[in-house]
Design a protein around this motif. Structure first.
Motif, short mmCIF file in Angstrom:
data_model
loop_
_atom_site.label_atom_id
_atom_site.label_comp_id
_atom_site.label_asym_id
_atom_site.label_seq_id
_atom_site.Cartn_x
_atom_site.Cartn_y
_atom_site.Cartn_z
N ARG A 121 44.78 81.57 -60.04
CA ARG A 121 45.32 81.82 -60.76
C ARG A 121 47.33 82.28 -60.54
O ARG A 121 48.04 81.82 -61.63
CB ARG A 121 45.07 82.83 -62.64
CG ARG A 121 45.76 82.90 -63.31
CD ARG A 121 45.41 83.04 -64.57
NE ARG A 121 46.28 83.88 -66.00
CZ ARG A 121 46.21 82.69 -66.83
NH1 ARG A 121 44.86 82.16 -66.95
NH2 ARG A 121 47.06 83.32 -67.67
N GLU A 122 47.51 83.32 -59.82
CA GLU A 122 48.53 83.96 -59.35
C GLU A 122 49.13 83.08 -58.92
O GLU A 122 50.25 82.68 -59.18
CB GLU A 122 47.99 85.13 -57.91
CG GLU A 122 49.25 85.60 -58.18
CD GLU A 122 48.83 87.23 -56.68
OE1 GLU A 122 49.91 87.03 -55.69
OE2 GLU A 122 47.73 87.46 -56.41
N GLN A 178 50.49 80.21 -61.39
CA GLN A 178 51.16 81.03 -62.05
C GLN A 178 52.97 81.03 -61.27
O GLN A 178 53.81 80.38 -61.97
CB GLN A 178 51.10 82.49 -62.66
CG GLN A 178 52.23 82.83 -63.58
CD GLN A 178 51.88 82.13 -64.90
OE1 GLN A 178 51.45 82.01 -65.79
NE2 GLN A 178 53.32 81.85 -65.08
N ARG A 179 52.50 81.29 -60.05
CA ARG A 179 54.30 81.45 -59.36
C ARG A 179 54.14 79.39 -59.16
O ARG A 179 55.70 79.65 -59.17
CB ARG A 179 53.54 81.98 -58.06
CG ARG A 179 54.87 81.61 -57.42
CD ARG A 179 55.40 82.74 -56.22
NE ARG A 179 56.38 83.38 -55.64
CZ ARG A 179 56.26 83.76 -54.29
NH1 ARG A 179 55.28 84.70 -53.90
NH2 ARG A 179 57.40 84.00 -53.92
N HIS A 208 54.16 77.46 -61.30
CA HIS A 208 54.89 76.65 -62.54
C HIS A 208 56.27 77.67 -62.51
O HIS A 208 57.10 76.90 -62.71
CB HIS A 208 53.81 77.26 -63.65
CG HIS A 208 54.61 76.95 -64.97
ND1 HIS A 208 55.18 75.86 -65.13
CD2 HIS A 208 55.00 77.66 -66.21
CE1 HIS A 208 56.02 76.57 -66.79
NE2 HIS A 208 55.30 77.28 -67.06
N GLU A 209 56.64 79.27 -62.25
CA GLU A 209 57.37 79.68 -62.70
C GLU A 209 58.82 78.85 -61.62
O GLU A 209 60.43 78.79 -61.83
CB GLU A 209 57.25 81.01 -61.77
CG GLU A 209 56.81 81.89 -63.37
CD GLU A 209 56.29 82.90 -62.74
OE1 GLU A 209 56.43 83.77 -61.25
OE2 GLU A 209 55.22 83.40 -63.42
N ALA A 215 51.75 74.17 -65.91
CA ALA A 215 51.61 74.72 -67.56
C ALA A 215 50.93 74.56 -68.26
O ALA A 215 49.97 74.98 -68.81
CB ALA A 215 53.17 74.64 -68.35
N LEU A 258 47.14 76.54 -66.84
CA LEU A 258 47.33 77.30 -67.20
C LEU A 258 47.24 77.61 -68.90
O LEU A 258 46.47 78.73 -68.90
CB LEU A 258 48.85 77.68 -66.81
CG LEU A 258 49.58 78.50 -65.54
CD1 LEU A 258 50.86 79.01 -65.62
CD2 LEU A 258 48.55 79.37 -64.93
N TRP A 274 43.02 77.96 -69.24
CA TRP A 274 42.27 78.64 -67.35
C TRP A 274 41.34 78.50 -68.30
O TRP A 274 40.28 78.00 -67.17
CB TRP A 274 43.16 79.83 -67.68
CG TRP A 274 43.12 80.43 -66.16
CD1 TRP A 274 41.72 81.87 -66.14
CD2 TRP A 274 42.77 79.75 -65.17
NE1 TRP A 274 42.24 80.99 -64.94
CE2 TRP A 274 42.87 80.27 -64.19
CE3 TRP A 274 43.88 78.42 -64.37
CZ2 TRP A 274 43.23 80.20 -62.32
CZ3 TRP A 274 44.22 77.83 -63.34
CH2 TRP A 274 43.96 79.50 -62.48
#
Length: 811
Positions: free
Chosen positions: A761-762, A765-766, A768-769, A777, A780, A783
């Protein structure tokens, strides 16, 4: 062992068939052949030492350049073996094919030879070396050069006018022997010795401890287990750093520590197989240098996965010259039919030297089954390379280097007369250190501590750098004496002078073999119009400035960051002509910071367009490349830190997970850093990755091939053969409907546990950012369902893998 006549016929036949099948499959693998039908009639071999009439009748069309034995000798040998088999009273006699046996096959390095060398290098007396030289030269012929001699000049050159020993020594190097195959004590002793003499030692393909990159400080290190210790001012750094298919430990810092960078295409003593190191030699120390898992066997895959053509080779040469512009770049080729054509391509690809490797020698780690019936003598490959390069007008652009069983100054001079300018020594420097040719290198049981990682055995290494130096100095002195006989004052004057060579007659020690061989091809002189170009003239046309344009501009614009560490923000357009962007800057940062790099994002570069080959090659910590567009092959090749972020153009309306955003062979040999790509990538994604983290949205065939470390996340479809040869690291694959390609049989697939889910997930998430991926997206947002559809792929070979730690990419 069973008595020959007591074997049950069915058992004997079964054993024979099993042995034949194992051998046949190994040969097919070495040749890259997967089906028997492809092997049939392919003639993927060269003939050495058979009569031309026999070859024409039974191996029609097969290359055979020097002739040799006919039916009479073959029949005699076969009948003798048949008699030996049926007349034996017990087990078959050991014919000494691998280890010396008194009544077995002749070995060039038999006990009489290496014991006399031990005495010579310990005493440093010329008469002891002459005894070693006599024993070498009076043994039966074992190589083509043993059947050659030179024409003595009517007026020898005065010895005082012949170039000095120091000048000859600068042409010497040691062969590629890795720290891993050799103990650290042996590897470092060889490097220290050659550095003292002004020559060059070769790292091999196993990486090297960064503390060796600088001369030793005033305090003697005292780190080694053997009785010798480096003196202050000594230098254990290998001047030649290999870049092989394994890419073990190849970082920007490793590359910048070298004077020469050598691309290893294959290995002369066992072509078709990559370098090998058994698991019992992969200690914590060796695994750390190689970014691998302790206890797990390592192999360099036979092909270079970023070299499929001369153009690909030219790209790698370009990449290396960008990361280290001051280094000479060479290519190691295997002696064999057609190597001259490859050498010509290498010269055109802007290499500085061509290394021809012969069939003699070993690696200190190979299984015994790998070193028989493989490779060709360097004499053939060197002569062909010299002839082709000369005839094509390319000889002046490259230096020719050769290695393979060099033992005396006689070998050096004959190699020079055939075209070589530089000379590599492998096994014999190890004998100078005390090697007794026990042939136990692959077992990790070397009794004198040279080719082992066992601490107790390493303490027994008897040699010192002084002994290696004594051997090389003796050889250089012998070279001077032979040059005097030839009437020449400099070794350079001997290069390519095949007119000074002639075959030895039977009465001169050539024996039966001398009469059977035809050396006319080997000794053919170059075309008269090309005689002036028979050796290197140190001329290499530079790359056009446009080829290094953006990489050079980035290096220049980031001067402040390189010198002070202050942040820099840059913005450029990029086209597919801009290759290896970030390489030169990374090399400089790595050298200035001793490999530590700069704080994350110190140099933040925005790019728009299409990146050319090797985008972010050898990227180091502190550099962030953010590309809006797409990239070609080799993204992040050899990356050792930093970040690469690739996202589609702002106007793109395509689903990123269904479209390719970067090419093949991404993160080849990476040891660190982070790659985030909002789209699919090509084949061999993360091949030989050993530390980088990556998130992509699908990949082609052979993903995570030969991976030894790091984390790979694939948020989409994978191709066939995923994880082939994988021995370390972990991959997470999102398989939406459970129909994804099955991974290779060398890995296992399992569900995620809580720690895996947190790490995944980390990373998503990174991803996606950084890329604003709509696909990320969506994953997530649902999830729990995403985790259920993900599988974890780990190597079956590693019994216990450490939990991946979130350390790369500045996290």
């Amino acid at each position: 062992r069973a008595r020959v006549h007591d074997l049950d016929p069915a058992v004997a036949v079964g054993r024979y068939l099993q042995t034949a099948e194992d051998g046949f499959l190994k040969i097919m693998a070495k040749l890259g052949v997967c089906a028997v039908a492809s092997y049939q009639g392919a003639q993927l071999f060269e003939v050495l030492g058979l009569d031309p009439e026999l070859v024409e009748r039974h191996f029609t069309g097969t290359p055979s350049r020097v002739g040799g034995t006919g039916w009479e000798r073959i029949t005699r040998d076969v009948l003798q073996r048949h008699r030996d088999a049926w007349e034996t009273e017990g087990a078959f006699a050991d014919r000494g094919l691998f280890r010396f046996r008194k009544d077995g096959e002749h070995h060039a390095l038999h006990p009489g030879v290496f014991t006399s060398l031990h005495k010579a290098v310990r005493s440093s007396r010329p008469e002891d070396f002459r005894e070693y030289q006599r024993r070498v030269e009076e043994t039966p012929p074992t190589s083509l050069r043993d059947l050659l001699t030179w024409k003595r000049a009517d007026r020898p050159a005065p010895i005082e006018e012949v170039e000095p020993v120091a000048s000859v020594l600068r042409r010497f190097c040691t062969a590629a022997m890795s720290h891993g195959a050799l103990s650290r004590e042996a590897h470092e002793a060889v490097a220290v010795a050659v550095n003292r003499l002004g020559g060059r030692s070769n790292s091999g393909e196993g990486g090297e401890a960064a503390e060796r990159f600088q001369p030793y400080a005033s305090e003697a290190p005292g780190r080694l287990l053997s009785r010798w210790q480096p003196a202050p001012g000594d230098w254990g750094n290998s001047a030649i750093k290999q870049v092989a298919s394994g890419r073990f430990g190849v970082t920007a810092h490793y590359l910048r520590s070298a004077r020469e960078l050598e691309i290893k295409i294959a290995q002369g003593s066992k072509p078709g197989e990559g370098g090998q190191i058994p698991g019992n030699k992969v200690t914590e120390e060796i695994a750390g240098l190689r970014h691998a898992v302790p206890g797990v066997s390592l192999i360099s895959p036979p092909p270079h996965h970023d070299i499929y053509s001369i153009e690909d080779l030219a790209q790698l040469i370009f990449d290396l010259k960008r990361v280290h512009p001051q280094a000479r770049v060479g290519v190691k080729l295997v002696s064999g039919y057609g190597v001259g054509t490859i050498a010509a391509g290498v010269a055109k690809a802007h290499a500085d030297y061509v290394h021809i490797a012969g069939d003699s020698g070993g690696t200190g780690a190979s299984p015994l089954s790998s070193i028989r019936h493989a490779g060709m003598p360097w004499e053939l490959g060197l002569a062909e390379a010299q002839q082709v390069l000369t005839q094509c007008g390319l000889r002046g652009r490259v230096t020719l280097r050769v290695d393979g069983g060099f033992k005396t100054g006689r070998d050096v001079v004959i190699a020079a007369l055939l075209g070589a300018e530089e000379f590599g020594f492998g096994t014999v420097p190890l004998i100078a250190l005390g090697c007794i040719m026990a042939r136990q290198c692959h077992l990790n049981t070397c009794p004198v501590g040279i080719a082992t990682q066992d601490p107790e055995l390493r303490r027994k290494m008897p040699g010192t750098p002084d002994q290696v130096m004594a051997f090389l100095i003796f050889v250089a002195e012998q070279v001077r004496l032979i040059l005097s006989e030839l009437g020449l004052c400099r070794l350079e004057e001997a290069v390519g002078r095949t007119d000074l060579l002639r075959p030895r007659a039977a009465g001169e020690g050539g024996g039966e073999a001398a009469e059977a061989l035809d050396f006319s091809w080997l000794l053919a002189p170059p075309l008269a119009s090309h005689v002036p170009g028979r050796r290197s003239v140190a001329y290499m046309p530079p790359y056009a400035s446009s080829e290094a344009g953006l990489d050079e501009r980035l290096w220049s614009d980031a001067q402040v960051a390189r010198a002070t560490g202050l942040p820099v923000r840059l913005d450029y357009g990029i086209t597919n002509r801009d290759r290896a962007v970030g390489a030169r800057l990374s090399g400089d940062i790595a050298e200035r910071t001793a490999g530590a790099g700069l704080p994350a994002g110190t140099v933040d570069v925005k790019l728009d367009g299409t990146a050319g080959q090797s985008f972010g090659a050898f990227l180091t910590a502190g550099v962030r490349l953010r590309l809006r567009g797409e990239a070609q092959d080799y993204v992040g090749k050899g990356m050792s830190g930093g970040e690469i972020i690739i996202r589609p153009p702002a106007e793109s309306a395509f689903a990123s997970q269904d479209n390719v955003i970067a090419g093949n062979t991404i993160l080849y040999g990476a040891t660190g850093g982070l790659l985030l790509a909002a789209g699919r990538v090509g084949e061999r994604f993360c091949v030989r990755n050993s530390g980088a983290e990556a998130v992509v949205e699908g990949c082609g065939d052979h993903g995570c091939e030969y991976m030894t470390g790091g984390v790979a996340v694939v948020l989409g479809r994978t191709g066939a053969n995923f994880g082939a040869g994988m021995t370390g690291g972990v991959a997470y694959v999102w398989d939406e409907d459970g129909t994804g390609a099955e991974p290779s049989d060398q890995v296992r697939s399992e569900p995620l546990d809580a720690a895996d889910a947190e790490l995944l997930r980390e990373l998503v998430q990174r991803h996606h950012e950084a890329t604003e991926s709509r696909h990320a997206a969506t994953l997530l947002a649902r999830w729990e369902d995403t985790v259920q559809r993900c599988r974890k792929v780990v190597p079956a070979a590693a019994a216990a893998l450490a939990r991946p730690q979130a350390a790369a990419g500045g996290r």
